[in-house]
Design an enzyme around this catalytic site. Structure first.
Site, PDB file in Angstrom:
ATOM      1  N   HIS A 184      49.047  33.421  35.719  1.00  0.00           N
ATOM      2  CA  HIS A 184      48.324  34.169  35.010  1.00  0.00           C
ATOM      3  C   HIS A 184      47.598  34.864  36.961  1.00  0.00           C
ATOM      4  O   HIS A 184      47.315  35.730  36.629  1.00  0.00           O
ATOM      5  CB  HIS A 184      46.931  33.677  34.943  1.00  0.00           C
ATOM      6  CG  HIS A 184      45.749  34.425  34.208  1.00  0.00           C
ATOM      7  ND1 HIS A 184      45.271  35.051  33.159  1.00  0.00           N
ATOM      8  CD2 HIS A 184      44.897  34.562  35.439  1.00  0.00           C
ATOM      9  CE1 HIS A 184      44.248  35.993  33.944  1.00  0.00           C
ATOM     10  NE2 HIS A 184      44.000  34.919  34.918  1.00  0.00           N
ATOM     11  N   GLU A 215      41.497  44.067  32.247  1.00  0.00           N
ATOM     12  CA  GLU A 215      41.957  42.387  32.099  1.00  0.00           C
ATOM     13  C   GLU A 215      41.708  41.587  31.289  1.00  0.00           C
ATOM     14  O   GLU A 215      40.997  42.725  30.044  1.00  0.00           O
ATOM     15  CB  GLU A 215      41.312  41.874  33.205  1.00  0.00           C
ATOM     16  CG  GLU A 215      41.531  41.561  34.848  1.00  0.00           C
ATOM     17  CD  GLU A 215      42.320  40.556  35.260  1.00  0.00           C
ATOM     18  OE1 GLU A 215      43.075  40.036  34.322  1.00  0.00           O
ATOM     19  OE2 GLU A 215      42.683  40.474  36.273  1.00  0.00           O
ATOM     20  N   HIS A 251      41.164  38.098  28.630  1.00  0.00           N
ATOM     21  CA  HIS A 251      40.704  37.509  28.487  1.00  0.00           C
ATOM     22  C   HIS A 251      40.697  36.267  27.031  1.00  0.00           C
ATOM     23  O   HIS A 251      40.278  35.950  26.555  1.00  0.00           O
ATOM     24  CB  HIS A 251      39.159  37.257  28.987  1.00  0.00           C
ATOM     25  CG  HIS A 251      38.713  36.069  30.024  1.00  0.00           C
ATOM     26  ND1 HIS A 251      37.769  35.196  29.340  1.00  0.00           N
ATOM     27  CD2 HIS A 251      39.234  35.769  31.036  1.00  0.00           C
ATOM     28  CE1 HIS A 251      37.306  34.234  30.635  1.00  0.00           C
ATOM     29  NE2 HIS A 251      37.869  34.457  31.282  1.00  0.00           N
ATOM     30  N   GLU A 279      36.966  27.323  38.282  1.00  0.00           N
ATOM     31  CA  GLU A 279      36.913  28.460  38.392  1.00  0.00           C
ATOM     32  C   GLU A 279      35.060  29.060  37.979  1.00  0.00           C
ATOM     33  O   GLU A 279      35.228  30.124  36.683  1.00  0.00           O
ATOM     34  CB  GLU A 279      37.996  29.181  36.919  1.00  0.00           C
ATOM     35  CG  GLU A 279      39.498  29.298  37.545  1.00  0.00           C
ATOM     36  CD  GLU A 279      40.463  29.450  36.472  1.00  0.00           C
ATOM     37  OE1 GLU A 279      39.979  30.741  35.422  1.00  0.00           O
ATOM     38  OE2 GLU A 279      41.058  29.146  36.233  1.00  0.00           O
TER      39      GLU A 279
END
Length: 768
Positions: free
Chosen positions: A70, A116, A118, A345
């Site tokens: 990632h 992006e 997720h 995170e």
């Protein structure tokens, strides 16, 4: 003994890798959740053998974050650089190397774009996973010094009619995932005040155990205020601002860099971050005020890998090192180990580098906006990162080794597509109605209406277009990001049915559709971003799908002349049950010179001409026609970047020369669905003939050949002649009018019946 507690007044372990066997190295990786293979663990062992010591837990955890798929793109960089990254344009200010692409918009402004994924978090916890995806993409744009102005959300799920009894253990039903993801996007985007103006929703069995949630964002910035994602230089101070740091999101990037299985829901829930849009809005305002006042030298968001990645990447990009005082990081809870603080995170956090003389003013601005902010370190003049915790040095490594030590050119095999064409004529009227009610075509109004696409009052062409309260889907949204009449068009496209059959031509078709959608609203294609979603890259057949897709993307982009300015690769979208189809999601950005001249899909009046622009061939691979009839074809539509460019230039010139009333690109379901959607959005019928198109009627109606548009125009004969004079194909099909969609010799269906089939297609499964 593999782990030794260090004699300090907090939790710190020394990891004995110097004496570890190969089997023990693998055991360390598994027990600590590092997701590193044996060769990578041996590389770490070799590094610390030269240093003459074992690593602490915080050091080896930090390496695992930086070396995750990632974060470092270790399996994709080789092929991206080979096939895609050499496409450039003079108006691109910054591409690929930053958190988001930066492209010139006008003399004063640039637009900033990012896309992006997720995926894994959304499969485990759909509401939180999708919400934090939106939060992350907003930060990617913000860290370039840009005000986010619009969002897009391409989403992919298993079929909505999947019976409960076939759902594998550890997997949630597609409708549960859909409702949770949409709610997460809705609540976060609406609360932070950024409109969601576009996207797509696609259903297929192959996404049953691994849904995909892709999110894109575009922002606007002054060109002289664009901020790099790197430190300014030695002596700068690191300022951490935003949310507190907690145990949520630990091992998020390593979790995203492995396949899902039936244990993932239980074991990986802690890796899903927790978003907080209420703090995001003041964080955006505070960061932009600091940017406007020129008080910072660099800025980057804390996304994958948290502090571990942001400090290293900002420092290395500046050719510097760093010193961090970890006890200064504000925490959500007591008792967190240093390694947990370092790799967490937790969301809504930004890292700024600031000259010492500006720190007090920067901290004051954050305090004014009620956003926590604190100095946590400084930039040094070497390339070494050192971390201290309550006076103890617990980390010292070369940043270059941590950040950029791994890259693979993995072996791959490309499948040969055997040509199969078993398509024949079916009942056209029945087929069209089934197409309109198919869950991959039917109305997404239930989803779109939940998003506030009007907030900020700059959405000129909206995702729903046509009659008030009876609108249809548009091809692209158009926003007006500044006070001028110049606008930006946004679209997101891919057809996974096509890429599943043929990754190369399916990807080329996705590029073609992206361009068609932008041109359809009278936008000049300007740039694009990609989110490349694939299975396990360690399997040669999966890597082959990726390589073929990237080859096609590079070929189309290079020869069309459209730069890829930002992107994301998401691998390991695979479970023991299935791998997702190759899903190279594309987000296209076009420039509309005058938003008052933007074009929508709905017919505008009765009696105007209907023209088909483009060339139709017998191409049904991955088509909606095959899906609803059960027939088989592997002939995925072909395209040519040079031909696409010629048609696009001619379309945009024709929009200036002629009175064009509406336009719709031809995609799923061919011209039959395209014209039906134009009827539905307007409530106006039409009468057409496909005899002049030069192919069998069912091919003319339902083939999904690329580079085609249906256009409503005042003077159709002159419009057709214009294209023929340019050596291109166009056909006058008929005229608007009446209350039915009539195709000569084939069918006549009332617009109301078309409308009912389309509006109820998804609700019959969801009940919404």
């Amino acid at each position: 003994m593999l782990y030794r507690r260090v004699d300090v007044p907090f939790e710190l372990y020394e990891i004995n890798i110097l004496d570890a066997s190969d089997e023990e190295l693998v055991k360390i990786s598994e027990e600590l959740g590092l997701a590193l293979n044996l060769e990578e663990m041996k590389k770490i062992k070799e590094y610390f053998a030269k240093k003459g010591r074992n690593p602490y837990d915080i050091e080896i955890q930090s390496i695992a974050q930086a070396w995750s798929e990632h974060c470092c793109y270790k399996s994709s960089k080789c092929y991206l650089k080979q096939f895609l990254f050499d496409v450039d344009a003079e108006y691109v200010i910054s591409a690929i190397k930053e958190d988001a692409g930066v492209v010139e918009f006008d003399e004063e402004h640039a637009y900033v774009v990012a896309l992006e994924s997720h995926n894994h978090p959304s499969a485990i916890e759909p509401y939180g996973g999708a919400a934090t995806g939106i939060g992350g993409i907003l930060r990617d744009v913000l860290c370039m010094g840009a005000q986010p102005v619009a969002l897009v959300d391409p989403l992919f799920f298993g079929r909505p009619d999947t019976p409960d009894e076939v759902i594998p253990r550890g997997t949630k039903h597609p409708l549960y995932l859909l409702s949770g993801v949409v709610a997460g996007i809705r609540d976060y985007g609406n609360r932070v005040g950024i409109p969601t103006v576009g996207g797509m929703v696609f259903f297929d069995d192959a996404y049953l155990t691994n849904c995909l949630v892709n999110v894109g964002c575009i922002g606007i910035a002054r060109k002289d205020r664009v901020i790099p994602s790197k430190a300014g230089g030695a002596g700068d101070l690191f300022v951490l601002a935003g949310g507190l740091t907690g145990r949520d999101g630990i091992h998020g990037v390593t979790f995203a860099s492995a396949e899902l299985d039936e244990k993932s829901e239980e074991e990986a829930r802690g890796a899903v971050q927790l978003g907080n849009p209420i703090i995001k809005e003041p964080l955006i305002h505070a960061c932009l005020e600091i940017v406007e006042k020129g008080l910072l030298t660099g800025m980057k968001d804390l996304g994958g890998g948290g502090l571990s990645c942001v400090v290293g990447e900002m420092s290395l990009a500046a050719g510097c090192g760093a010193e961090v005082w970890l006890e200064k990081v504000p925490l959500k809870e007591k008792g967190m180990a240093p390694w947990e603080i370092w790799i967490s995170e937790s969301q809504e956090r930004m890292m700024l580098t600031v000259k010492p003389q500006h720190v007090d003013e920067v901290l004051y601005i954050f305090q004014k906006w009620d956003v926590p902010a604190v100095v946590v370190g400084r930039v040094t003049d070497d390339k070494i990162l050192r971390i201290y915790y309550h006076g103890h040095k617990i980390y010292e490594m070369d940043i270059e080794f941590v950040v950029s030590a791994v890259e693979y050119c993995r072996p791959y095999t490309s499948k040969k597509v055997e040509a199969v064409d078993e398509v024949r004529e079916a009942d056209c009227e029945k087929t069209l109605l089934e197409m309109l009610s198919h869950y991959n075509v039917a109305s997404r109004e239930w989803i779109i209406r939940q998003y506030d696409h009007e907030v900020r009052a700059s959405t000129v062409v909206k995702p729903l277009q046509g009659r008030p309260n009876m609108e249809g889907h548009g091809d692209a949204a158009v926003i007006r990001p500044t006070e001028s009449w110049k606008g930006l068009a946004l679209t997101a496209d891919v057809n996974p049915w096509m890429t599943k059959i043929d990754p190369y031509w399916g990807t080329a078709s996705a590029f073609d559709e992206m361009i068609r959608n932008l041109v359809a609203v009278n936008a000049t294609p300007h740039s694009f971003a990609d989110c490349l979603n694939f299975g396990n890259p360690e399997k040669p057949e999966r890597m082959g799908e990726f390589v073929e897709s990237v080859k096609a993307l590079g070929w189309m982009a290079r020869n069309f002349g459209l730069p890829c300015v930002s992107g994301n690769v998401s691998f390991y979208n695979e479970t023991p049950h299935a791998s997702v189809p190759p899903t190279p999601t594309l987000m296209g950005v076009g420039v509309v010179e005058d938003v008052r001249k933007a074009i929508t899909v709905d017919f505008k009046r009765k009696g105007s001409g209907i023209v088909l622009v483009g060339e139709t061939a017998r191409e049904f691979g991955g088509s909606l026609y095959c899906a609803v009839t059960g027939m088989k074809s592997t002939v995925v539509p072909r395209t040519s970047p040079e031909r696409l460019r010629k048609y696009c230039d001619a379309m945009l010139e024709a929009f200036d020369k002629f009175k064009v009333l509406s336009c719709h690109d031809v995609a799923e379901g061919g011209i039959a669905v395209a014209i039906a959607e134009m009827c539905i959005a307007s409530g106006i019928g039409c009468s057409v003939s496909v005899d002049t198109v030069g192919v069998e009627p069912y091919v003319a109606l339902f083939a999904e050949s690329n580079t085609r548009w249906v256009v409503e125009v005042e003077n159709p004969e002159e419009f057709v002649e214009f294209f023929r004079e340019n050596g291109l194909k166009a056909y006058h099909l008929g005229y608007t009018g009446g209350d039915a969609f009539e195709v000569e010799g084939q069918f006549s269906i009332a617009v109301g019946e078309l409308d009912r089939a389309w509006r109820n297609g998804l609700t019959k499964y969801t009940g919404w």
